[in-house]
Design a protein around this motif. Structure first.
Motif, PDB file in Angstrom:
ATOM      1  N   ASN A   5      12.498 -36.184 -51.229  1.00  0.00           N
ATOM      2  CA  ASN A   5      13.052 -36.657 -52.491  1.00  0.00           C
ATOM      3  C   ASN A   5      13.614 -38.057 -52.271  1.00  0.00           C
ATOM      4  OD1 ASN A   5      14.516 -37.024 -54.821  1.00  0.00           O
ATOM      5  ND2 ASN A   5      15.664 -35.099 -54.681  1.00  0.00           N
TER       6      ASN A   5
ATOM      7  N   LEU B 161      29.464 -41.532 -52.457  1.00  0.00           N
ATOM      8  CA  LEU B 161      30.319 -40.750 -53.359  1.00  0.00           C
ATOM      9  C   LEU B 161      31.802 -40.946 -53.056  1.00  0.00           C
ATOM     10  CD1 LEU B 161      28.178 -37.488 -53.506  1.00  0.00           C
ATOM     11  CD2 LEU B 161      28.623 -39.062 -55.404  1.00  0.00           C
TER      12      LEU B 161
ATOM     13  N   ASN C  58      14.098 -32.051 -49.372  1.00  0.00           N
ATOM     14  CA  ASN C  58      14.504 -31.045 -50.368  1.00  0.00           C
ATOM     15  C   ASN C  58      13.441 -29.967 -50.491  1.00  0.00           C
ATOM     16  OD1 ASN C  58      16.367 -32.888 -52.995  1.00  0.00           O
ATOM     17  ND2 ASN C  58      16.886 -32.405 -50.907  1.00  0.00           N
TER      18      ASN C  58
ATOM     19  N   GLN D 170      18.648 -28.790 -50.771  1.00  0.00           N
ATOM     20  CA  GLN D 170      18.431 -29.036 -49.325  1.00  0.00           C
ATOM     21  C   GLN D 170      18.249 -27.744 -48.537  1.00  0.00           C
ATOM     22  OE1 GLN D 170      21.892 -31.373 -48.116  1.00  0.00           O
ATOM     23  NE2 GLN D 170      21.631 -32.698 -49.901  1.00  0.00           N
TER      24      GLN D 170
ATOM     25  N   ARG E  31      22.403 -37.364 -45.793  1.00  0.00           N
ATOM     26  CA  ARG E  31      23.621 -36.798 -46.391  1.00  0.00           C
ATOM     27  C   ARG E  31      24.820 -37.697 -46.159  1.00  0.00           C
ATOM     28  NH1 ARG E  31      24.387 -30.922 -44.434  1.00  0.00           N
ATOM     29  NH2 ARG E  31      26.484 -31.392 -45.118  1.00  0.00           N
TER      30      ARG E  31
ATOM     31  N   ASN F 215      26.443 -27.829 -57.342  1.00  0.00           N
ATOM     32  CA  ASN F 215      26.185 -29.082 -56.623  1.00  0.00           C
ATOM     33  C   ASN F 215      24.696 -29.163 -56.283  1.00  0.00           C
ATOM     34  OD1 ASN F 215      25.830 -30.785 -54.092  1.00  0.00           O
ATOM     35  ND2 ASN F 215      27.930 -31.266 -54.637  1.00  0.00           N
TER      36      ASN F 215
ATOM     37  N   ARG G 134      27.172 -39.198 -49.010  1.00  0.00           N
ATOM     38  CA  ARG G 134      28.621 -38.952 -48.998  1.00  0.00           C
ATOM     39  C   ARG G 134      29.389 -40.266 -48.997  1.00  0.00           C
ATOM     40  NH1 ARG G 134      27.878 -34.829 -45.350  1.00  0.00           N
ATOM     41  NH2 ARG G 134      28.421 -36.194 -43.626  1.00  0.00           N
TER      42      ARG G 134
ATOM     43  N   ARG H 292      23.165 -30.210 -53.836  1.00  0.00           N
ATOM     44  CA  ARG H 292      22.750 -30.023 -52.442  1.00  0.00           C
ATOM     45  C   ARG H 292      21.997 -28.718 -52.237  1.00  0.00           C
ATOM     46  NH1 ARG H 292      28.043 -28.665 -51.915  1.00  0.00           N
ATOM     47  NH2 ARG H 292      28.805 -30.704 -51.321  1.00  0.00           N
TER      48      ARG H 292
END
Ligand SMILES: Cc1cc2nc3c(=O)[nH]c(=O)nc-3n(C[C@H](O)[C@H](O)[C@H](O)COP(=O)(O)O)c2cc1C
Length: 186
Positions: free
Chosen positions: A99, A75, A89, A59, A68, A54, A72, A56
């Protein structure tokens, strides 16, 4: 290999793109299926290091909660066409950057999402006109991707809302890094 699920034409196009791009599978913990050379240049991570994982991990321990939550929400809502947010990031060598992350969906003509599409840009080290150049290049990438994806029965969703106030966005990204130096984001 999950990467093999990416149709060849799509893979070749993404690998040759002048902007950082990543594709992830829509299910489970959104494992990355493909990252392109520009993504590796930006983050320091190779395709082999990231595929199946993933994104993430970029991060590290930073808890950029608002960003986040936005990602989320996108998604988790299959009807949401795209999202764009800056997020703190770290490159592989530990260098922090803000980012500017864009995500949208590549959807099968038959309905289900095939891939989550993403593009990354280091907004904290950019000049305003560079951000505009990037927006233009990402917009062109999405336009050119559309007929290539269609050959494989895939629809490119989402419209790119370009950054209207580049100078403000860049100034905010620099402030985020300054906060990080003071230790308030970790
Ligand atoms: C294709 C794709 C690319 C992503 N790229 C990044 C990225 O470059 N940087 C980042 O911080 N998160 C990125 N994400 C978001 C994270 O993977 C994750 O979805 C986000 O942190 C929210 O979920 P979490 O709160 O469970 O971590 C990406 C996600 C996808 C699906």
């Amino acid at each position: 290999m999950q990467e093999l699920n990416v149709p060849d034409d799509l893979k070749i196009f993404i690998e040759g793109s002048p902007v950082a791009l990543a594709l992830a599978l829509p299910d489970g913990d959104h494992p990355l299926a493909l990252v392109n050379p520009r993504f590796s240049e930006l983050t320091g991570y190779s395709h082999a290091e990231l595929v199946g994982r993933n994104c993430r991990l970029l991060q590290r321990d930073a808890d950029d909660r608002d960003a986040r939550a936005k990602l989320r929400a996108f998604l988790e809502d299959d009807a949401a066409p795209s999202v764009r947010t800056p997020i703190l990031n770290f490159k592989k060598d530990g260098t922090p950057f803000v980012n500017l992350l864009y995500m949208s969906r590549l959807r099968s003509l038959s309905g289900p999402t095939r891939f989550i599409f993403a593009s990354q840009y280091d907004v904290s080290r950019a000049q305003p006109e560079r951000l505009q150049d990037y927006d233009q290049a990402l917009g062109q990438t999405l336009t050119r991707l559309t007929p290539i994806a269609a050959e494989s029965g895939i629809i490119v969703e989402g419209t790119l809302t370009t950054i209207a106030h580049s100078a403000t966005t860049i100034a905010q990204a620099k402030l985020t890094l300054a906060d990080l130096d003071e230790g308030s984001m970790l």
